[in-house]
Design an enzyme around this catalytic site. Structure first.
Site, PDB file in Angstrom:
ATOM      1  N   ARG A 102       0.828  -1.216   0.000  1.00 18.44           N
ATOM      2  CA  ARG A 102       0.000   0.000   0.000  1.00 18.44           C
ATOM      3  C   ARG A 102       0.857   1.259   0.000  1.00 18.44           C
ATOM      4  NH1 ARG A 102      -3.542  -0.848   5.046  1.00 18.44           N
ATOM      5  NH2 ARG A 102      -1.569  -1.766   5.662  1.00 18.44           N
ATOM      6  N   ASN A 123      -5.943  -2.901   1.421  1.00 14.59           N
ATOM      7  CA  ASN A 123      -5.943  -4.359   1.519  1.00 14.59           C
ATOM      8  C   ASN A 123      -7.390  -4.832   1.527  1.00 14.59           C
ATOM      9  OD1 ASN A 123      -3.163  -4.549   1.723  1.00 14.59           O
ATOM     10  ND2 ASN A 123      -3.145  -4.741   3.937  1.00 14.59           N
TER      11      ASN A 123
END
Length: 95
Positions: free
Chosen positions: A22, A40
Site C-alpha cells: 500500500r 488491503n
C-alpha cells in the site's frame, strides 16, 4: 487531441499484503497525476482505484503491478469505469 478521463480499478493477487504494498503504491502515486486510493482486501488481495487522464492511469498501473521488492504479484484484474471525480488526492484506505 482529446484527453479521456477515466477511473481504473486494479486488484492484485499473490504475496501483496504484509510487504509494504500500500505504501509503495502511495509513493508511486506521487510520480503520476492521479487521484484515488489503495487498500488491503479481506481476501488477501490489494485493491487500487485511480482516476485521471487515461494514459496517465495506465502508466501508473504498469508501475504498480511491479510492486515493492518483497512482493510477488501472481495475477491481477483490471477494470475501467467513467471518471467519477470522487477522489481529490491519493490515500491509503481501509476496508
Amino acid at each position: 487531441m482529446v484527453r479521456k478521463w477515466v477511473q481504473g480499478r486494479l486488484v492484485l493477487r499473490g504475496r501483496v499484503q504484509g510487504v509494504g504494498y500500500r505504501y509503495f503504491v502511495l509513493r508511486k502515486s506521487q510520480e503520476f497525476d492521479v487521484t484515488g486510493m489503495v487498500r488491503n482486501l479481506p481476501t488477501g488481495e490489494v485493491e487500487v482505484v485511480a482516476e485521471g487522464e487515461e494514459e496517465e492511469v495506465r502508466r501508473f498501473f504498469e508501475e504498480v503491478k511491479k510492486g515493492p521488492a518483497a512482493a510477488c504479484v501472481t495475477s491481477w484484474t483490471e477494470e475501467w469505469f467513467p471518471f467519477s471525480g470522487l477522489y481529490h488526492d491519493f490515500r491509503v484506505g481501509y476496508y
